[in-house]
Design a protein around this motif. Structure first.
Motif, PDB file in Angstrom:
ATOM      1  N   THR A 249       1.255  -0.712  -0.170  1.00 12.93           N
ATOM      2  CA  THR A 249       0.328  -0.188   0.279  1.00 12.93           C
ATOM      3  C   THR A 249       0.985   0.628   0.593  1.00 12.93           C
ATOM      4  N   ASP A 250       0.790   2.473  -0.649  1.00 14.50           N
ATOM      5  CA  ASP A 250       0.854   3.479  -0.416  1.00 14.50           C
ATOM      6  C   ASP A 250      -0.048   4.516   0.985  1.00 14.50           C
TER       7      ASP A 250
ATOM      8  N   ARG B 138      -1.112  -0.796  -4.121  1.00 13.91           N
ATOM      9  CA  ARG B 138      -0.509  -0.839  -5.516  1.00 13.91           C
ATOM     10  C   ARG B 138      -0.483  -2.304  -6.171  1.00 13.91           C
TER      11      ARG B 138
ATOM     12  N   CYS C  85       6.146   3.286   1.030  1.00 11.28           N
ATOM     13  CA  CYS C  85       5.175   1.841   1.325  1.00 11.28           C
ATOM     14  C   CYS C  85       5.769   0.725   2.418  1.00 11.28           C
TER      15      CYS C  85
END
Length: 173
Positions: free
Chosen positions: A26-27, A107, A78
């Motif tokens: 994930t961002d 992502r 991230c």
């Protein structure tokens, strides 16, 4: 951070990655720790983990696990969500959080070593959870004998009606 600390982090990530069925990258750029806390809590309730990772350490840890396909996707800031028992649960929690927060996004992911893009993770989150699937299977398995019993009950009821009708006819004669 010295070499021993880095080794501990790599071993911890490697252990989580080996146990996890799904690892979702994930961002979270632009979100504070306080804003990420509800996500961590929901993932923890679901039996999942969420960890902000240093890209180089994560690449080293993932290189020796089934999730090594994520190595090149680990760029910028991230974090990784690990789902252990049911990969759908982790995907549901992360995608739901992404819908509520504009600065948070998914992502990609690795499902048992297979690389999934953002759309595939969203599709995974739309699937029913393991418990729901088990309930559906049990409901289907229960329906077969139940329908079988009802079928025979209707046959016996019909036979009883025919015998009752014969009895009444003989009594009238």
């Amino acid at each position: 951070m010295d070499r021993a600390e880095k080794g501990k982090i790599i071993e911890g990530l490697k252990d989580r990655a080996e146990r996890a069925q799904v690892a979702i990258v994930t961002d979270f750029q632009g979100l504070s720790v306080a804003q990420l806390t509800p996500l961590r809590a929901k993932l923890h309730e679901a039996g999942c983990d969420y960890q902000v990772v240093k890209n180089t350490l994560a690449r080293l840890a993932f290189s020796q696990t089934p999730h090594n396909v994520l190595g090149e996707k680990l760029k910028y800031s991230c974090a990784v969500a690990f789902g252990y028992d049911d990969p759908v649960v982790a995907a549901k929690v992360v995608v739901e959080f992404a819908k509520k927060n504009d600065k948070f996004s998914v992502r990609c992911a690795s499902l048992n070593g297979k690389l999934l893009d953002e759309a595939a993770v969203k599709a995974l989150s739309d699937l029913p959870s393991r418990e729901q699937l088990l309930a559906q299977v049990l409901g289907t398995m229960n329906a077969v004998p139940q329908n079988f019993v009802c079928l025979f009950a209707n046959v016996l009821r019909g036979m009883l009606n025919v015998l009752s009708a014969l009895k009444e006819k003989k009594e009238q004669e």
